[in-house]
Design a protein around this motif. Structure first.
Motif, PDB file in Angstrom:
ATOM      1  N   LYS A 159       0.801  -1.114   0.021  1.00  0.00           N
ATOM      2  CA  LYS A 159       0.022   0.031  -0.022  1.00  0.00           C
ATOM      3  C   LYS A 159       0.817   1.368   0.043  1.00  0.00           C
ATOM      4  CE  LYS A 159      -3.729  -2.242   2.496  1.00  0.00           C
ATOM      5  NZ  LYS A 159      -4.486  -2.398   3.789  1.00  0.00           N
ATOM      6  N   PHE A 160       2.002   1.194   0.332  1.00  0.00           N
ATOM      7  CA  PHE A 160       3.072   2.348   0.229  1.00  0.00           C
ATOM      8  C   PHE A 160       4.289   2.254  -0.258  1.00  0.00           C
ATOM      9  CE2 PHE A 160      -0.180   2.705   3.680  1.00  0.00           C
ATOM     10  CZ  PHE A 160      -0.584   4.245   3.694  1.00  0.00           C
ATOM     11  N   LYS A 161       4.747   3.177  -0.618  1.00  0.00           N
ATOM     12  CA  LYS A 161       6.241   3.046  -1.143  1.00  0.00           C
ATOM     13  C   LYS A 161       7.198   4.096  -0.221  1.00  0.00           C
ATOM     14  CE  LYS A 161       5.571   5.904  -5.287  1.00  0.00           C
ATOM     15  NZ  LYS A 161       4.356   6.411  -4.813  1.00  0.00           N
ATOM     16  N   ILE A 162       8.394   3.867  -0.536  1.00  0.00           N
ATOM     17  CA  ILE A 162       9.292   4.904   0.131  1.00  0.00           C
ATOM     18  C   ILE A 162       9.053   6.437  -0.557  1.00  0.00           C
ATOM     19  CG2 ILE A 162      11.696   5.457   0.582  1.00  0.00           C
ATOM     20  CD1 ILE A 162      12.383   2.546   0.672  1.00  0.00           C
ATOM     21  N   GLY A 163       9.066   7.444   0.250  1.00  0.00           N
ATOM     22  CA  GLY A 163       8.780   8.785  -0.194  1.00  0.00           C
ATOM     23  C   GLY A 163       7.337   9.185  -0.049  1.00  0.00           C
ATOM     24  N   ASP A 164       6.536   7.965   0.136  1.00  0.00           N
ATOM     25  CA  ASP A 164       5.009   8.604   0.273  1.00  0.00           C
ATOM     26  C   ASP A 164       4.718   9.502   1.641  1.00  0.00           C
ATOM     27  OD1 ASP A 164       4.145   7.374  -1.909  1.00  0.00           O
ATOM     28  OD2 ASP A 164       3.458   5.666  -1.042  1.00  0.00           O
ATOM     29  N   LEU A 165       3.817  10.248   1.553  1.00  0.00           N
ATOM     30  CA  LEU A 165       3.229  10.794   2.652  1.00  0.00           C
ATOM     31  C   LEU A 165       2.446   9.992   3.303  1.00  0.00           C
ATOM     32  CD1 LEU A 165       2.679  14.786   1.461  1.00  0.00           C
ATOM     33  CD2 LEU A 165       4.636  13.837   2.837  1.00  0.00           C
ATOM     34  N   ALA A 166       2.477   9.774   4.601  1.00  0.00           N
ATOM     35  CA  ALA A 166       1.582   8.987   5.383  1.00  0.00           C
ATOM     36  C   ALA A 166       1.090   9.476   6.848  1.00  0.00           C
ATOM     37  CB  ALA A 166       2.480   7.672   5.669  1.00  0.00           C
ATOM     38  N   GLY A 167       0.178   8.761   7.272  1.00  0.00           N
ATOM     39  CA  GLY A 167      -0.227   9.382   8.553  1.00  0.00           C
ATOM     40  C   GLY A 167      -0.767   8.325   9.569  1.00  0.00           C
ATOM     41  N   THR A 168      -0.751   8.448  10.955  1.00  0.00           N
ATOM     42  CA  THR A 168      -1.291   7.484  11.612  1.00  0.00           C
ATOM     43  C   THR A 168      -1.987   8.275  12.794  1.00  0.00           C
ATOM     44  OG1 THR A 168       0.242   5.540  11.475  1.00  0.00           O
ATOM     45  CG2 THR A 168      -0.796   5.778  13.318  1.00  0.00           C
ATOM     46  N   GLY A 169      -3.472   7.717  13.324  1.00  0.00           N
ATOM     47  CA  GLY A 169      -4.218   8.351  14.322  1.00  0.00           C
ATOM     48  C   GLY A 169      -4.102   7.556  15.481  1.00  0.00           C
ATOM     49  N   CYS A 170      -5.175   7.594  16.101  1.00  0.00           N
ATOM     50  CA  CYS A 170      -5.274   6.933  17.501  1.00  0.00           C
ATOM     51  C   CYS A 170      -5.039   5.562  17.735  1.00  0.00           C
ATOM     52  CB  CYS A 170      -6.492   7.463  17.999  1.00  0.00           C
ATOM     53  SG  CYS A 170      -6.943   9.139  17.885  1.00  0.00           S
ATOM     54  N   MET A 171      -4.842   4.747  16.714  1.00  0.00           N
ATOM     55  CA  MET A 171      -4.585   3.209  16.921  1.00  0.00           C
ATOM     56  C   MET A 171      -3.657   2.677  15.783  1.00  0.00           C
ATOM     57  SD  MET A 171      -8.303   1.857  15.744  1.00  0.00           S
ATOM     58  CE  MET A 171      -9.259   2.392  14.220  1.00  0.00           C
ATOM     59  N   VAL A 172      -2.954   1.834  16.257  1.00  0.00           N
ATOM     60  CA  VAL A 172      -1.801   1.178  15.397  1.00  0.00           C
ATOM     61  C   VAL A 172      -1.972  -0.436  15.026  1.00  0.00           C
ATOM     62  CG1 VAL A 172      -0.240   2.796  16.198  1.00  0.00           C
ATOM     63  CG2 VAL A 172      -0.397   0.824  17.292  1.00  0.00           C
ATOM     64  N   ASP A 173      -3.322  -1.021  15.773  1.00  0.00           N
ATOM     65  CA  ASP A 173      -3.451  -2.287  15.288  1.00  0.00           C
ATOM     66  C   ASP A 173      -4.706  -2.733  16.094  1.00  0.00           C
ATOM     67  OD1 ASP A 173      -2.992  -4.894  14.127  1.00  0.00           O
ATOM     68  OD2 ASP A 173      -0.853  -4.975  15.102  1.00  0.00           O
ATOM     69  N   SER A 174      -5.199  -3.967  15.650  1.00  0.00           N
ATOM     70  CA  SER A 174      -6.329  -4.585  16.226  1.00  0.00           C
ATOM     71  C   SER A 174      -6.547  -6.023  15.869  1.00  0.00           C
ATOM     72  CB  SER A 174      -7.771  -3.836  15.692  1.00  0.00           C
ATOM     73  OG  SER A 174      -8.035  -4.202  14.358  1.00  0.00           O
ATOM     74  N   CYS A 175      -7.276  -6.448  16.572  1.00  0.00           N
ATOM     75  CA  CYS A 175      -7.539  -8.106  16.605  1.00  0.00           C
ATOM     76  C   CYS A 175      -7.562  -8.793  15.031  1.00  0.00           C
ATOM     77  CB  CYS A 175      -8.148  -8.784  17.459  1.00  0.00           C
ATOM     78  SG  CYS A 175      -9.946  -8.850  17.019  1.00  0.00           S
ATOM     79  N   ARG A 176      -8.305  -7.859  14.330  1.00  0.00           N
ATOM     80  CA  ARG A 176      -8.681  -8.211  12.716  1.00  0.00           C
ATOM     81  C   ARG A 176      -9.760  -9.295  12.717  1.00  0.00           C
ATOM     82  NH1 ARG A 176      -3.918  -6.364  10.022  1.00  0.00           N
ATOM     83  NH2 ARG A 176      -2.580  -5.312  11.322  1.00  0.00           N
ATOM     84  N   ASP A 177     -10.086  -9.987  13.741  1.00  0.00           N
ATOM     85  CA  ASP A 177     -10.955 -11.453  13.832  1.00  0.00           C
ATOM     86  C   ASP A 177     -12.284 -10.863  14.251  1.00  0.00           C
ATOM     87  OD1 ASP A 177      -8.775 -12.850  12.402  1.00  0.00           O
ATOM     88  OD2 ASP A 177      -7.980 -13.315  14.430  1.00  0.00           O
ATOM     89  N   CYS A 178     -12.717 -10.128  15.176  1.00  0.00           N
ATOM     90  CA  CYS A 178     -14.059 -10.093  15.556  1.00  0.00           C
ATOM     91  C   CYS A 178     -14.850  -9.405  14.470  1.00  0.00           C
ATOM     92  CB  CYS A 178     -13.822  -8.877  16.686  1.00  0.00           C
ATOM     93  SG  CYS A 178     -13.561  -7.078  16.723  1.00  0.00           S
ATOM     94  N   GLU A 179     -16.240  -9.287  14.773  1.00  0.00           N
ATOM     95  CA  GLU A 179     -17.215  -8.606  14.048  1.00  0.00           C
ATOM     96  C   GLU A 179     -16.991  -7.270  13.754  1.00  0.00           C
ATOM     97  OE1 GLU A 179     -21.223  -8.508  15.624  1.00  0.00           O
ATOM     98  OE2 GLU A 179     -20.461  -9.113  17.212  1.00  0.00           O
ATOM     99  N   ASN A 180     -16.657  -6.417  14.867  1.00  0.00           N
ATOM    100  CA  ASN A 180     -16.253  -5.034  14.577  1.00  0.00           C
ATOM    101  C   ASN A 180     -15.217  -4.833  13.530  1.00  0.00           C
ATOM    102  OD1 ASN A 180     -18.814  -4.452  15.951  1.00  0.00           O
ATOM    103  ND2 ASN A 180     -17.319  -3.949  18.008  1.00  0.00           N
ATOM    104  N   CYS A 181     -14.047  -5.553  13.759  1.00  0.00           N
ATOM    105  CA  CYS A 181     -12.900  -5.286  12.899  1.00  0.00           C
ATOM    106  C   CYS A 181     -13.326  -5.628  11.536  1.00  0.00           C
ATOM    107  CB  CYS A 181     -11.665  -6.380  13.518  1.00  0.00           C
ATOM    108  SG  CYS A 181     -10.833  -5.624  14.922  1.00  0.00           S
ATOM    109  N   LYS A 182     -14.050  -6.755  11.400  1.00  0.00           N
ATOM    110  CA  LYS A 182     -14.425  -6.937   9.956  1.00  0.00           C
ATOM    111  C   LYS A 182     -15.478  -6.183   9.405  1.00  0.00           C
ATOM    112  CE  LYS A 182     -13.316 -12.128  10.810  1.00  0.00           C
ATOM    113  NZ  LYS A 182     -14.243 -13.459  10.731  1.00  0.00           N
ATOM    114  N   ASP A 183     -15.917  -5.597  10.029  1.00  0.00           N
ATOM    115  CA  ASP A 183     -16.881  -4.479   9.678  1.00  0.00           C
ATOM    116  C   ASP A 183     -16.455  -2.980   9.368  1.00  0.00           C
ATOM    117  OD1 ASP A 183     -19.044  -6.129   9.476  1.00  0.00           O
ATOM    118  OD2 ASP A 183     -20.119  -5.465  11.412  1.00  0.00           O
ATOM    119  N   GLY A 184     -15.013  -2.685   9.552  1.00  0.00           N
ATOM    120  CA  GLY A 184     -14.327  -1.909   9.429  1.00  0.00           C
ATOM    121  C   GLY A 184     -14.301  -0.896  10.761  1.00  0.00           C
TER     122      GLY A 184
END
Length: 348
Positions: free
Chosen positions: A78-103
């Motif tokens: 999704k990214f290459k060197i030199g791209d502008l990027a940002g991160t907000g209030c979270m850096v990870d999640s379980c990815r498996d629960c229903e909320n994660c799967k719903d975005g």
């Protein structure tokens, strides 16, 4: 490990000072970006002071982070060197629960990983450190694309103040035909005004300070109510479909519920340290709803950033040197900022 430095509180309530620490080495799906600007959020001060819960120290605050990609893992797409990027209030999640799967990673049932003052069980199990630092390593799924069309420093607060107000307005489908009140005109409130106006709503700012009326109208608000004026407050009763409550200081929510129309909704996004008391009759009279909203998920946050790029929306900021962070905190507590401090990380 990647050696870097930041500004950290070594214990609860301590002043921030320069601190050398280590980030994890890049995994195959990780992105490293050097931090150019980091917004200052009221929650930074709350967490340094343990106002909400017991913190993890040393603590490097900061979750409104923008910068430039300097290294990517072998499987990053999704990214290459030199791209502008940002991160907000979270850096990870379980990815498996229903909320994660719903975005809805912000509501991860197993607990999302906060950008700072958290622990990441999905990588190294180590404490997370935030954006008051030179560089950061984040899984690519929690890194956001940032436009080069806008002032990068002014984009930074969108990663918290922006999405915190954008998400509820979108969720409740606020737009043309709605009368919306923004309670409080600070870091969150000024973004609430910008978004509600952009969505086509009729927007009123509710404030205790008559001095903020000119700013409110400059931001696009159509009306202004001084809530300490009994006559103005009485005239506003029963007029709003929604109130977006951005106030982080103690205040009487029950009294503001009287300003809602029948079936109106009061949405809390500010987090006072002292819980509010809500008499049931304040809700029963008019079938009113009291709701809350956190930040948005990653997909919605990217949607918000893209919307801002298309509509030339950024935060109103004051750029500061990192050595002035404690003075900024004092001014922030007094409401003396128009409307978000952002740290120039080149000063670290």
């Amino acid at each position: 490990m990647i050696t870097t430095k930041g500004y950290a509180a070594q214990q609860a309530g301590a002043e921030l000072a320069e601190w050398n620490f280590e980030r994890r080495e890049l995994g195959p799906k990780d992105v490293q970006f050097d931090i150019l600007f980091c917004g200052v959020c009221h929650s930074d001060l709350h967490q340094i002071n343990n106002d909400w819960f017991e913190g993890l120290f040393p603590m490097v605050p900061g979750h409104e982070i923008v910068g430039k990609v300097v290294q990517i893992g072998s499987e990053v797409t999704k990214f290459k060197i030199g791209d502008l990027a940002g991160t907000g209030c979270m850096v990870d999640s379980c990815r498996d629960c229903e909320n994660c799967k719903d975005g809805l990673e912000q509501y991860c049932k197993n607990g999302n990983v906060q950008t700072y003052n958290g622990v990441n069980p999905y990588t190294d199990g180590m404490p997370t450190y935030g954006g008051y630092s030179k560089t950061i390593v984040v899984n690519e799924d929690f890194v956001l694309h940032v436009s080069d069309k806008l002032d990068l420093a002014a984009i930074a607060p969108l990663l918290c103040a922006g999405i915190t107000t954008y998400s509820p307005l979108r969720h409740w489908k606020v737009g043309k035909g709605h009368k919306v009140a923004i309670l409080g005109l600070g870091g969150l409130g000024h973004m609430g005004v910008k978004f509600a106006v952009a969505f086509g709503a009729d927007v009123t700012v509710l404030s205790t300070s008559p001095k903020k009326e000119a700013d409110a109208r400059k931001l696009g608000a159509h009306h202004f109510v001084v809530t300490t004026d009994p006559e103005q407050f009485e005239a506003a009763k029963g007029t709003f479909d929604f109130i977006l409550d951005t106030v982080s200081a103690e205040h009487d929510i029950a009294s503001y519920l009287s300003l809602l129309r029948t079936n109106g909704t009061h949405i809390c996004v500010g987090i006072p340290a002292v819980p509010s008391q809500i008499p049931p009759f304040a809700l029963l009279d008019g079938r009113k709803s009291l709701a809350g909203s956190g930040i948005g998920g990653i997909k919605e946050t990217q949607e918000m950033l893209d919307f801002c790029a298309e509509n030339n929306i950024v935060s109103d900021i004051e750029l500061i040197d990192i050595k002035d962070i404690h003075e900024a905190y004092k001014r922030m507590e007094k409401g003396d900022v128009r409307y978000r401090f952002v740290i120039d990380m080149a000063t670290l």
